[in-house]
Design an enzyme around this catalytic site. Structure first.
Site, PDB file in Angstrom:
ATOM      1  N   GLU A 193      16.360  -2.676  -0.783  1.00 24.91           N
ATOM      2  CA  GLU A 193      15.026  -2.726  -0.173  1.00 24.91           C
ATOM      3  C   GLU A 193      13.989  -3.073  -1.241  1.00 24.91           C
ATOM      4  O   GLU A 193      13.046  -3.825  -1.007  1.00 24.91           O
ATOM      5  CB  GLU A 193      14.660  -1.372   0.452  1.00 24.91           C
ATOM      6  CG  GLU A 193      15.702  -0.794   1.380  1.00 24.91           C
ATOM      7  CD  GLU A 193      16.653   0.152   0.654  1.00 24.91           C
ATOM      8  OE1 GLU A 193      17.256  -0.237  -0.372  1.00 24.91           O
ATOM      9  OE2 GLU A 193      16.802   1.291   1.124  1.00 24.91           O
ATOM     10  N   CYS A 237      16.297   5.199   0.355  1.00 29.14           N
ATOM     11  CA  CYS A 237      16.339   6.458  -0.388  1.00 29.14           C
ATOM     12  C   CYS A 237      14.985   7.158  -0.338  1.00 29.14           C
ATOM     13  O   CYS A 237      13.930   6.533  -0.377  1.00 29.14           O
ATOM     14  CB  CYS A 237      16.790   6.229  -1.828  1.00 29.14           C
ATOM     15  SG  CYS A 237      15.711   5.176  -2.819  1.00 29.14           S
ATOM     16  N   CYS A 257      12.697   4.034  -2.414  1.00 31.71           N
ATOM     17  CA  CYS A 257      12.508   2.922  -1.476  1.00 31.71           C
ATOM     18  C   CYS A 257      11.610   3.343  -0.316  1.00 31.71           C
ATOM     19  O   CYS A 257      10.832   2.533   0.185  1.00 31.71           O
ATOM     20  CB  CYS A 257      13.855   2.407  -0.983  1.00 31.71           C
ATOM     21  SG  CYS A 257      14.748   1.534  -2.290  1.00 31.71           S
TER      22      CYS A 257
HETATM   23 ZN   LIG Z   1      16.431   2.995  -2.696  1.00 34.90          ZN
END
Ligand SMILES: [Zn+2]
Length: 161
Positions: free
Chosen positions: A63, A89, A99
């Site tokens: 990402e 995450c 992310c």
């Molecule tokens: Zn991540």
């Protein structure tokens, strides 16, 4: 939204998620980190960018890599959907920004994921809750979870025997 439009959106979600899962297969191999793919698509269904784990350096997440290719403040992000084969995450050892935070910073209002982060590298995955608490629409496609997990069976097997 009428029923036909809803069905079209579901079909598009599966299409873009299959691309994200295909991108996960491009990740340089790792025994200690997941292979993940991500695609960012604008409100008109046009791809803005794509990324995968370890694409540009050994710690970059999918990402993060996709978002890094879009200029900050790009107006398309305000209507975009970010597809990630794995839950973004919400907790991370390798970098200061997760992310989930990067997605919020970018102003992306919708996230679609196939596979919830397993309790392997973090105690309890927080990505979905961080995103939904901030008002992001999170859609899960559990029917594609097995396909998203597949490039990671060696990582899962190493930890879970
Ligand atoms: Zn991540």
């Amino acid at each position: 939204m009428c029923r036909a439009e809803e069905r079209a959106e579901e079909r598009d979600d599966a299409h873009w998620m299959r691309l994200a899962i295909a991108l996960a297969r491009r990740c340089p191999p790792s025994d200690v980190a997941f292979a993940v793919g991500a695609v960012i698509v604008d409100a008109d269904g046009q791809e803005i960018s794509r990324g995968w784990s370890r694409e540009t350096d050994e710690r970059v997440h999918a990402e993060e890599s996709a978002l890094a290719k879009v200029p900050a403040g790009d107006p398309r992000l305000a209507g975009a959907t970010l597809y990630s084969s794995l839950e973004p995450c919400g907790e991370r050892a390798s970098r200061p920004r997760t992310c989930a935070e990067l997605i919020l910073d970018a102003g992306v209002p919708r996230v679609v994921l196939a596979w919830r982060e397993p309790d392997l590298f973090v105690r309890a995955a927080r990505g979905i809750s961080v995103l939904t608490a901030a008002g992001v629409e999170v859609v899960e496609l559990p029917e594609l979870a097995d396909a998203a997990r597949e490039p990671n069976v060696h990582v899962l097997g190493r930890h879970w025997g």
